[in-house]
Design a protein around this motif. Structure first.
Motif, PDB file in Angstrom:
ATOM      1  N   LYS A  15      44.285  43.564 -12.514  1.00  0.00           N
ATOM      2  CA  LYS A  15      44.681  43.239 -11.101  1.00  0.00           C
ATOM      3  C   LYS A  15      43.881  42.748 -10.259  1.00  0.00           C
ATOM      4  O   LYS A  15      42.505  42.874 -10.212  1.00  0.00           O
ATOM      5  CB  LYS A  15      45.070  44.711 -10.906  1.00  0.00           C
ATOM      6  CG  LYS A  15      45.958  44.952  -9.260  1.00  0.00           C
ATOM      7  CD  LYS A  15      44.860  45.043  -8.024  1.00  0.00           C
ATOM      8  CE  LYS A  15      45.582  44.818  -6.807  1.00  0.00           C
ATOM      9  NZ  LYS A  15      44.569  45.178  -5.608  1.00  0.00           N
ATOM     10  N   GLY A  17      43.251  41.566  -6.418  1.00  0.00           N
ATOM     11  CA  GLY A  17      43.921  41.872  -4.872  1.00  0.00           C
ATOM     12  C   GLY A  17      43.922  40.605  -3.980  1.00  0.00           C
ATOM     13  O   GLY A  17      43.303  39.588  -4.375  1.00  0.00           O
ATOM     14  N   THR A  18      44.754  40.771  -2.975  1.00  0.00           N
ATOM     15  CA  THR A  18      44.712  39.744  -2.015  1.00  0.00           C
ATOM     16  C   THR A  18      43.425  39.170  -1.617  1.00  0.00           C
ATOM     17  O   THR A  18      42.988  37.753  -1.425  1.00  0.00           O
ATOM     18  CB  THR A  18      45.539  40.066  -0.634  1.00  0.00           C
ATOM     19  OG1 THR A  18      46.691  40.810  -0.945  1.00  0.00           O
ATOM     20  CG2 THR A  18      46.018  38.873   0.305  1.00  0.00           C
ATOM     21  N   SER A  56      48.263  39.986  -6.469  1.00  0.00           N
ATOM     22  CA  SER A  56      48.955  40.074  -4.993  1.00  0.00           C
ATOM     23  C   SER A  56      48.724  38.729  -4.392  1.00  0.00           C
ATOM     24  O   SER A  56      48.524  37.682  -5.348  1.00  0.00           O
ATOM     25  CB  SER A  56      47.951  40.809  -4.197  1.00  0.00           C
ATOM     26  OG  SER A  56      47.657  42.117  -4.906  1.00  0.00           O
ATOM     27  N   ALA A  58      50.938  37.026  -2.286  1.00  0.00           N
ATOM     28  CA  ALA A  58      52.209  36.202  -1.910  1.00  0.00           C
ATOM     29  C   ALA A  58      52.191  36.184  -0.181  1.00  0.00           C
ATOM     30  O   ALA A  58      52.241  35.109   0.231  1.00  0.00           O
ATOM     31  CB  ALA A  58      53.320  36.830  -2.104  1.00  0.00           C
ATOM     32  N   ASN A 140      54.093  40.988  -9.612  1.00  0.00           N
ATOM     33  CA  ASN A 140      53.849  41.344  -8.292  1.00  0.00           C
ATOM     34  C   ASN A 140      55.004  42.219  -7.907  1.00  0.00           C
ATOM     35  O   ASN A 140      55.862  42.195  -8.354  1.00  0.00           O
ATOM     36  CB  ASN A 140      53.589  39.885  -7.575  1.00  0.00           C
ATOM     37  CG  ASN A 140      53.177  40.336  -6.298  1.00  0.00           C
ATOM     38  OD1 ASN A 140      52.823  41.436  -5.707  1.00  0.00           O
ATOM     39  ND2 ASN A 140      53.109  39.299  -5.180  1.00  0.00           N
ATOM     40  N   ASN A 155      49.412  46.928  -4.595  1.00  0.00           N
ATOM     41  CA  ASN A 155      49.369  46.426  -6.018  1.00  0.00           C
ATOM     42  C   ASN A 155      48.409  47.106  -6.931  1.00  0.00           C
ATOM     43  O   ASN A 155      48.392  46.969  -8.103  1.00  0.00           O
ATOM     44  CB  ASN A 155      48.933  44.852  -6.336  1.00  0.00           C
ATOM     45  CG  ASN A 155      50.441  44.308  -5.946  1.00  0.00           C
ATOM     46  OD1 ASN A 155      51.321  44.844  -5.851  1.00  0.00           O
ATOM     47  ND2 ASN A 155      50.117  42.953  -5.722  1.00  0.00           N
TER      48      ASN A 155
HETATM   49  N1  LIG Z   1      52.807  42.243  -2.814  1.00  0.00           N
HETATM   50  C1  LIG Z   1      52.039  41.713  -1.729  1.00  0.00           C
HETATM   51  C2  LIG Z   1      50.385  42.424  -1.865  1.00  0.00           C
HETATM   52  C3  LIG Z   1      50.375  43.917  -1.660  1.00  0.00           C
HETATM   53  C4  LIG Z   1      48.842  43.944  -1.076  1.00  0.00           C
HETATM   54  O1  LIG Z   1      48.378  43.920  -0.178  1.00  0.00           O
HETATM   55  O2  LIG Z   1      48.171  44.236  -2.149  1.00  0.00           O
HETATM   56  P1  LIG Z   1      46.353  44.454  -2.143  1.00  0.00           P
HETATM   57  O3  LIG Z   1      46.028  43.027  -1.832  1.00  0.00           O
HETATM   58  O4  LIG Z   1      46.248  44.636  -3.932  1.00  0.00           O
HETATM   59  O5  LIG Z   1      45.858  45.763  -1.614  1.00  0.00           O
HETATM   60  C5  LIG Z   1      51.430  40.342  -1.849  1.00  0.00           C
HETATM   61  O6  LIG Z   1      51.617  39.780  -2.706  1.00  0.00           O
HETATM   62  O7  LIG Z   1      51.177  39.821  -0.614  1.00  0.00           O
END
Ligand SMILES: N[C@@H](CCC(=O)OP(=O)(O)O)C(=O)O
Length: 458
Positions: A15, A17-18, A56, A58, A140, A155
């Motif tokens: 995983k 993250g953003t 993440s 998007a 996602n 996520n």
């Molecule tokens: N589904 C959203 C991500 C949600 C989110 O912020 O997740 P994270 O960065 O793992 O805390 C996206 O793709 O922007």
């Protein structure tokens, strides 16, 4: 300590993250990290491992495309940005993986998609099929259609549920720090990395989680701990490590394979062979449950949005808490219901909160006073006949007596899957199950709720 089939290929969920995908201020894609991830995943694949990427980014990519400074506050604003960004995000992944000849598949999920057993199994089958075709699924959340009740929210949770769905060996939560610390390592030089977590509840009291999030993502350390709880409960080794060194995934897997080869039975890290020469790459490992939840139980507990609640008495709570798995509730232990639900839907299992320090028992079982008002249960205006109860949950709800349990009067102790709809369960509450055919006109099961996981014992 960790559980893998030693030496054999693993199923791995990674995983990202953003904050590891786009720059926090400029929202430009972090190409060096993305490229290293792609190389690592392709190398893992060439060793025979199956890999799912939960990505993440998007909304972050959408921000860059529209040249906006920060995430909008409104839900529809975020959904629109996710719609703009997701296409570019998957195109970017496809481009990078394409350079190494690795096909990918896009899988967008909401909690609602997997709240239905059939759709859940479809999602599992699709993921398995992609993996067996040698494809890297990139998962996602389907943000565009997610509303609060059907949102995973972050996520981290989505990746934990994904790893439980495919019975992964490892879940790697890659982030901007290289593990879980006792305090924020950016602010507190005395912060220490926690290497191994065997008890999630114990760790919550030791760690300051509040400051470890970034401005872009929705997660932080708290959501990683929640994700670890879900994944380890399903038997998945869960690891937090830095997204800046994705190649460490290899060294971490090797490290645990080496530990297993010297001490294949012993699960206690303190008993590991000290002669292991491999260095320990920086990370925190959450040790999986020794008795992982069966698939259906994990699905019930974590993926379903409960449609209502079944209020049980203290005796039923005690008995259900003794069951390791697959707890089943007889109507005799039911005091009431909250909300409307159909048979087959997920329900909360709740008990009454103590009043003035002691639990007040409801006055009677229904067998002596059918549908009578109790301390928490009284007929509302729609009382009358108990309705035309049918097997498929299509009760004539206009004629149902709804007792007055309220959410604020109860506390959730577990979850399960209802065998009957709310009106049917109300009709048979407090009764011996031998009355079910007579009261309902049929009885598929003597139990009103099955697959119960009790998370809060008495
Ligand atoms: N589904 C959203 C991500 C949600 C989110 O912020 O997740 P994270 O960065 O793992 O805390 C996206 O793709 O922007």
């Amino acid at each position: 300590m960790v559980r893998t089939r030693q030496g054999s290929p693993c199923t791995i969920v990674i995983k990202l993250g953003t904050s590891s995908i786009v720059h926090e201020k400029t929202h430009q894609p972090l190409l060096s990290i993305l490229s290293s991830i792609v190389e690592t995943v392709v190398n893992l694949r060439s060793e025979g491992h199956k890999v799912v990427l939960v990505s993440s980014g998007a909304i972050g990519v959408g921000l860059q495309r529209m040249n906006l400074p920060s995430r909008p506050k409104s839900v529809s604003g975020k959904q629109a940005l996710a719609a703009i960004g997701q296409g570019r995000l998957i195109a970017l992944w496809d481009d990078l993986f394409g350079h190494l000849g690795q096909p990918i598949g896009q899988v967008l999920l909401t909690r609602g998609d997997i709240s239905d057993r059939t759709r859940y199994l479809n999602a599992v089958n699709t993921l398995q099929e992609l993996l067996s075709m040698g494809v890297v699924p990139i998962v996602n959340e389907n943000d565009t259609v997610s509303v609060s009740e059907i949102k995973f929210g972050d996520n981290d949770t989505l990746s934990a549920i994904t790893s439980s769905m495919i019975h992964a060996d490892y879940l790697f939560l890659l982030t901007d720090v290289d593990g879980l610390y006792t305090a924020n390592p950016r602010k507190d030089p005395s912060a220490k990395q926690i290497e191994t977590v065997t008890s999630i509840s114990a760790i919550r009291s030791q760690v300051s989680t509040s400051t470890l999030g970034s401005s872009l993502g929705t997660g932080g350390m708290e959501t990683k701990i929640i994700a670890a709880e879900i994944a380890t409960g399903a038997g998945v080794n869960t690891i937090i490590t830095s997204s800046k060194r994705p190649e460490n995934i290899f060294s971490i897997i090797e490290y645990y394979n080496a530990l297993k080869s010297t001490s294949p039975v012993d699960e206690d890290p303190s008993n590991a062979n000290p002669s292991i020469s491999l260095p320990r790459p920086p990370h925190t490992v959450f040790v999986p449950s020794s008795m992982p939840m069966r698939d259906l139980k994990s699905w019930t507990s974590h993926t379903l949005h409960p449609s209502g609640s079944v209020v049980i008495d203290s005796g039923a709570h005690r008995v259900l808490s003794k069951r390791e798995s697959g707890g089943r509730l007889l109507p005799a232990g039911v005091l009431g219901v909250i909300g409307a639900f159909a048979s087959g839907q997920a329900v909360r299992i709740v008990v009454r909160k103590p009043i003035n320090g002691s639990v007040v028992e409801v006055a009677s079982a229904q067998s002596t006073r059918p549908n009578s008002p109790t301390l928490f249960s009284a007929p509302l205006s729609r009382s009358g006949s108990s309705g035309d109860l049918t097997k498929d949950g299509t009760t004539d709800e206009t004629n149902i007596e709804i007792p007055e349990f309220k959410d604020e009067d109860v506390v959730e102790v577990g979850r399960g899957l209802a065998n009957y709809n709310f009106a049917q369960i109300l009709k048979v509450k407090g009764l011996n199950s031998s009355f079910l055919p007579q009261m309902l006109g049929y009885a598929d099961s003597e139990y009103v709720v099955e697959n119960i996981t009790i998370r809060l014992p008495p």
